[in-house]
Design a protein around this motif. Structure first.
Motif, PDB file in Angstrom:
ATOM      1  N   ALA A   1      24.304  18.403  56.456  1.00  0.00           N
ATOM      2  CA  ALA A   1      23.183  18.223  56.103  1.00  0.00           C
ATOM      3  C   ALA A   1      22.650  17.051  56.831  1.00  0.00           C
ATOM      4  O   ALA A   1      21.422  16.398  57.129  1.00  0.00           O
ATOM      5  CB  ALA A   1      22.962  17.564  54.630  1.00  0.00           C
ATOM      6  N   PHE A   2      23.511  16.108  57.625  1.00  0.00           N
ATOM      7  CA  PHE A   2      23.124  15.119  58.650  1.00  0.00           C
ATOM      8  C   PHE A   2      22.849  15.604  59.931  1.00  0.00           C
ATOM      9  O   PHE A   2      22.305  14.866  60.672  1.00  0.00           O
ATOM     10  CB  PHE A   2      24.507  14.290  58.680  1.00  0.00           C
ATOM     11  CG  PHE A   2      25.258  13.692  57.360  1.00  0.00           C
ATOM     12  CD1 PHE A   2      24.367  12.696  56.537  1.00  0.00           C
ATOM     13  CD2 PHE A   2      26.366  14.162  56.979  1.00  0.00           C
ATOM     14  CE1 PHE A   2      25.073  12.224  55.396  1.00  0.00           C
ATOM     15  CE2 PHE A   2      26.837  13.735  55.740  1.00  0.00           C
ATOM     16  CZ  PHE A   2      26.210  12.915  54.836  1.00  0.00           C
ATOM     17  N   GLY A   3      22.790  16.870  60.144  1.00  0.00           N
ATOM     18  CA  GLY A   3      22.294  17.250  61.344  1.00  0.00           C
ATOM     19  C   GLY A   3      20.874  17.447  61.819  1.00  0.00           C
ATOM     20  O   GLY A   3      20.340  16.581  62.372  1.00  0.00           O
ATOM     21  N   ASP A   4      20.252  18.510  61.258  1.00  0.00           N
ATOM     22  CA  ASP A   4      18.732  18.606  61.827  1.00  0.00           C
ATOM     23  C   ASP A   4      17.589  18.200  60.935  1.00  0.00           C
ATOM     24  O   ASP A   4      17.862  18.178  59.730  1.00  0.00           O
ATOM     25  CB  ASP A   4      18.666  20.365  61.724  1.00  0.00           C
ATOM     26  CG  ASP A   4      17.550  20.790  62.706  1.00  0.00           C
ATOM     27  OD1 ASP A   4      16.392  20.620  62.428  1.00  0.00           O
ATOM     28  OD2 ASP A   4      17.914  21.244  63.882  1.00  0.00           O
ATOM     29  N   ASP A   5      16.705  17.540  61.661  1.00  0.00           N
ATOM     30  CA  ASP A   5      15.607  16.860  60.706  1.00  0.00           C
ATOM     31  C   ASP A   5      14.632  18.110  60.478  1.00  0.00           C
ATOM     32  O   ASP A   5      13.777  17.950  59.467  1.00  0.00           O
ATOM     33  CB  ASP A   5      14.866  16.088  61.752  1.00  0.00           C
ATOM     34  CG  ASP A   5      15.669  14.958  62.162  1.00  0.00           C
ATOM     35  OD1 ASP A   5      16.452  14.477  61.316  1.00  0.00           O
ATOM     36  OD2 ASP A   5      15.319  14.171  63.295  1.00  0.00           O
ATOM     37  N   SER A   6      14.424  19.140  61.202  1.00  0.00           N
ATOM     38  CA  SER A   6      13.343  20.222  60.607  1.00  0.00           C
ATOM     39  C   SER A   6      13.874  20.826  59.429  1.00  0.00           C
ATOM     40  O   SER A   6      14.826  21.878  59.550  1.00  0.00           O
ATOM     41  CB  SER A   6      13.150  21.189  61.737  1.00  0.00           C
ATOM     42  OG  SER A   6      12.260  22.179  61.260  1.00  0.00           O
TER      43      SER A   6
ATOM     44  N   GLU B   1       3.032  13.241  65.669  1.00  0.00           N
ATOM     45  CA  GLU B   1       3.409  12.600  66.816  1.00  0.00           C
ATOM     46  C   GLU B   1       4.366  11.836  66.911  1.00  0.00           C
ATOM     47  O   GLU B   1       5.036  11.553  68.056  1.00  0.00           O
ATOM     48  CB  GLU B   1       2.067  11.926  67.426  1.00  0.00           C
ATOM     49  CG  GLU B   1       0.641  12.714  67.568  1.00  0.00           C
ATOM     50  CD  GLU B   1      -0.463  11.758  67.899  1.00  0.00           C
ATOM     51  OE1 GLU B   1      -0.133  10.702  68.508  1.00  0.00           O
ATOM     52  OE2 GLU B   1      -1.673  12.454  67.869  1.00  0.00           O
ATOM     53  N   ARG B   2       5.008  11.311  65.815  1.00  0.00           N
ATOM     54  CA  ARG B   2       6.220  10.628  66.070  1.00  0.00           C
ATOM     55  C   ARG B   2       7.561  11.484  65.587  1.00  0.00           C
ATOM     56  O   ARG B   2       8.475  11.100  65.401  1.00  0.00           O
ATOM     57  CB  ARG B   2       6.090   9.606  64.758  1.00  0.00           C
ATOM     58  CG  ARG B   2       5.189   8.572  64.694  1.00  0.00           C
ATOM     59  CD  ARG B   2       5.282   7.236  63.889  1.00  0.00           C
ATOM     60  NE  ARG B   2       4.153   6.474  63.655  1.00  0.00           N
ATOM     61  CZ  ARG B   2       4.052   5.393  62.954  1.00  0.00           C
ATOM     62  NH1 ARG B   2       5.180   5.001  62.208  1.00  0.00           N
ATOM     63  NH2 ARG B   2       3.046   4.676  62.798  1.00  0.00           N
ATOM     64  N   GLY B   3       7.319  13.000  65.588  1.00  0.00           N
ATOM     65  CA  GLY B   3       8.290  13.782  65.272  1.00  0.00           C
ATOM     66  C   GLY B   3       8.898  13.665  63.564  1.00  0.00           C
ATOM     67  O   GLY B   3       9.842  14.062  63.474  1.00  0.00           O
ATOM     68  N   GLU B   4       7.886  13.401  63.083  1.00  0.00           N
ATOM     69  CA  GLU B   4       8.498  13.220  61.323  1.00  0.00           C
ATOM     70  C   GLU B   4       7.696  14.292  60.303  1.00  0.00           C
ATOM     71  O   GLU B   4       7.300  14.080  59.197  1.00  0.00           O
ATOM     72  CB  GLU B   4       8.120  11.752  60.917  1.00  0.00           C
ATOM     73  CG  GLU B   4       8.987  10.871  61.607  1.00  0.00           C
ATOM     74  CD  GLU B   4       8.840   9.468  61.012  1.00  0.00           C
ATOM     75  OE1 GLU B   4       7.767   9.411  60.364  1.00  0.00           O
ATOM     76  OE2 GLU B   4       9.754   8.661  61.013  1.00  0.00           O
ATOM     77  N   ALA B   5       7.190  15.437  61.060  1.00  0.00           N
ATOM     78  CA  ALA B   5       6.556  16.435  60.336  1.00  0.00           C
ATOM     79  C   ALA B   5       7.235  16.878  59.060  1.00  0.00           C
ATOM     80  O   ALA B   5       6.856  17.234  57.968  1.00  0.00           O
ATOM     81  CB  ALA B   5       5.865  17.565  61.299  1.00  0.00           C
ATOM     82  N   GLY B   6       8.535  16.787  59.505  1.00  0.00           N
ATOM     83  CA  GLY B   6       9.549  17.514  58.371  1.00  0.00           C
ATOM     84  C   GLY B   6       9.658  16.602  57.107  1.00  0.00           C
ATOM     85  O   GLY B   6      10.080  16.981  56.170  1.00  0.00           O
TER      86      GLY B   6
END
Length: 563
Positions: A417-422, A333-338
């Motif tokens: 590498a600094f771009g996408d969180d997934s 729910e915090r968008g930190e599944a990755g």
């Protein structure tokens, strides 16, 4: 006035230092030093092999003089595939309430990848003593078309580097409190240095240490995770439900999602067959049989290495995060599944064990990154620089080009590498271009004897158009072709039809069909030989009725073999 900004920067620096887990940082730095020392030692071994090897020095750098034994080959093959994307992407898929175990495609896909590679690709590549994956294209189609294949391979390698470095940056920032940017830069620098110095020997021998560390540390974490008071018994039926939304962490595969599931499975299973890093290990084996054995054993070891990530994802899905220091809402729910793997290690295991976990991710990242750097550098040096740009280049010059290429690819991947969180999205995207554009070409050039450049160009264009027009949510590219069962969520269109596989299969069909038709047309004189603008067929004596002329490139291969 000019002193004030510097004081602010100094204060920020000290605040960062105070927030860092110093013992953990010392342990990670020690691990990096060990890897660097091993890499430098292996570079000295590489130089010794260069003195005794009958082949060129550049081949020692690229394929290790073709004398890498089975054990080292299995270690380096497995370590290359078991990267940060594989470890964290698998845990992310199992944990995510919208996916679950059934969507954790990495372990079964990699098993299929290695089995198919051993059965159909290892022998034809190794038996002809190629140096890179692009050599068969160069021998049959020439330099220009080979250069067009290098572009998607290079882009894919850079995305792979970005994927695994992003995995490491997220892990270190959570467990050690270290800046993600600093973590990424430090890890990239270590990998670049020892790959720069020693080539395949440095990569292979550091892979042994890295894979052993990944195996021991991740499996050591499992008992502590399962026994954590915040985690319910995942062996019980009621524990199969994700605490985030009550859905099963086993996941569900509805009929409407089957196309997307199959597409991603085939992408990971078959897309890996078009990676130069895969063929670099095959071509470094001493024989075709050894190359096949390496693939078959790596199929089992890579699957086993994915099991801890599956367990970590299941534990994280079954945990009551309100009983941990993390609290509510849960990571999804915090968008930190990755970042679920480092979050689980930090909050559900003792501190010293979470440091081992970060070490395992760092080891996995470097074991994949060094391979990707060397594979891109090898293709550019062997298939572009040596054959097109500087045909008279000396061995010393070629080795310098390899090192510069390693540096440039490393910097490009580090920047992205600094771009996408997934991590999972970047992981899929890294193999996308190879699956749709390079794999069809590789299948045909190795297994279709009459494939020619007319068919290859047609297949390349068809694969590129079908894939490009299907859109890409990760890059924000909207689709121009909407296949059945597409869905729109929050303004983003997702295709649930297996559009990648459609592009790949269409490309294969085009290569085979156009090659056969062109061959038939020139053989039967339906088209004048003067129209053969690419000079695929030789204008020799008139062929007898029903007799097909041998393509010029095939005759050149035969002649070179005899010489």
């Amino acid at each position: 006035m000019s002193v004030y900004p510097w004081l602010l920067l100094l204060l920020d620096f000290f605040e960062t230092i105070m927030a860092v887990d110093v013992p953990g940082l010392v342990a990670v730095v020690f691990f990096y030093i060990v890897i660097l020392v091993i890499g430098i030692w292996a570079s000295r071994k590489s130089r010794q092999v260069e003195k005794t090897c009958t082949g060129s020095k550049s081949e020692v750098t690229m394929v290790g003089g073709r004398n890498i034994n089975v054990l080292v080959g299995v270690f380096t093959m497995t370590a290359t595939w078991v990267g940060g994307g594989y470890i964290m992407g698998t845990a992310e898929a199992v944990y995510s309430p919208t996916q679950g175990l059934i969507w954790a495609l990495g372990p079964p896909a990699y098993l299929i990848n290695f089995v198919l590679g051993g059965l159909f690709f290892a022998k034809p590549m190794r038996s002809k003593s190629y140096v890179t994956m692009l050599d068969p294209f160069q021998h049959r189609y020439g330099n220009i078309f080979t250069a067009t294949l290098l572009l998607p391979a290079l882009v894919s390698d850079i995305l792979w580097v970005a994927c695994i470095l992003a995995a490491l940056g997220g892990t270190m920032s959570i467990i050690l409190g270290l800046s993600p940017a600093l973590s990424i830069i430090l890890s990239a620098a270590v990998s670049i240095i020892y790959t720069f110095l020693g080539g395949l020997y440095s990569v292979a021998y550091t892979d042994i240490i890295q894979l052993c560390f990944v195996f021991v540390s991740l499996w050591l974490c499992i008992p502590f995770l399962l026994l954590s008071p915040a985690v319910t018994d995942i062996s019980q039926s009621q524990a199969h439900f994700n605490q985030s939304n009550g859905q099963s962490w086993l996941g569900e595969l509805e009929l409407a999602d089957a196309g997307k599931w199959a597409d991603e499975l085939l992408l990971l299973a078959l897309g890996g067959l078009a990676y130069q890093a895969f063929y670099q290990r095959i071509l470094s084996a001493s024989s075709s049989a050894q190359a096949q054995v390496t693939c078959f054993v790596a199929a089992g070891t890579s699957f086993i290495m994915g099991i801890p990530s599956v367990v970590i994802g299941a534990v994280a899905a079954s945990a009551d995060w309100n009983q941990t220091a993390y609290g509510l809402p849960p990571p999804f729910e915090r968008g930190e599944a990755g970042k679920i793997l480092p979050l689980a290690l930090q909050n559900l295991t003792p501190g010293w064990l979470s440091v081992l976990g970060i070490g395992s991710v760092a080891a996995a990242v470097m074991s994949s990154m060094d391979s990707v750097l060397l594979s891109s550098a090898s293709m550019f040096t062997q298939n572009i620089y040596k054959t097109t740009l500087r045909k008279q280049a000396s061995e010393l010059e070629l080795q310098r080009v390899i090192r510069v290429s390693v540096l440039l690819v490393g910097l490009a991947g580090t920047g992205l590498a600094f771009g996408d969180d997934s991590v999972f999205a970047l992981w899929l995207l890294s193999g996308d271009l190879l699956y749709c554009m390079v794999l069809p070409q590789l299948i045909c050039v190795l297994h279709v004897s009459y494939a020619n450049i007319y068919g290859a160009i047609t297949g390349y264009i068809v694969g590129l158009l079908l894939r490009g027009l299907s859109g890409e949510p990760v890059l924000g590219i909207p689709p121009l072709i909407l296949y059945p069962d597409w869905r729109e969520e929050d303004g983003v269109i997702t295709q649930y039809f297996p559009y990648r596989t459609l592009a790949m299969v269409s490309s294969v069909i085009c290569i085979i069909t156009v090659s056969w038709l062109v061959r038939l047309a020139f053989c039967r004189q339906y088209i004048p030989r003067s129209w053969d603008i690419l000079r695929v067929f030789e204008e020799d004596k008139e062929a007898e009725m029903g007799k097909v002329p041998v393509p010029l490139e095939e005759k050149n291969i035969i002649l070179n073999t005899k010489l």
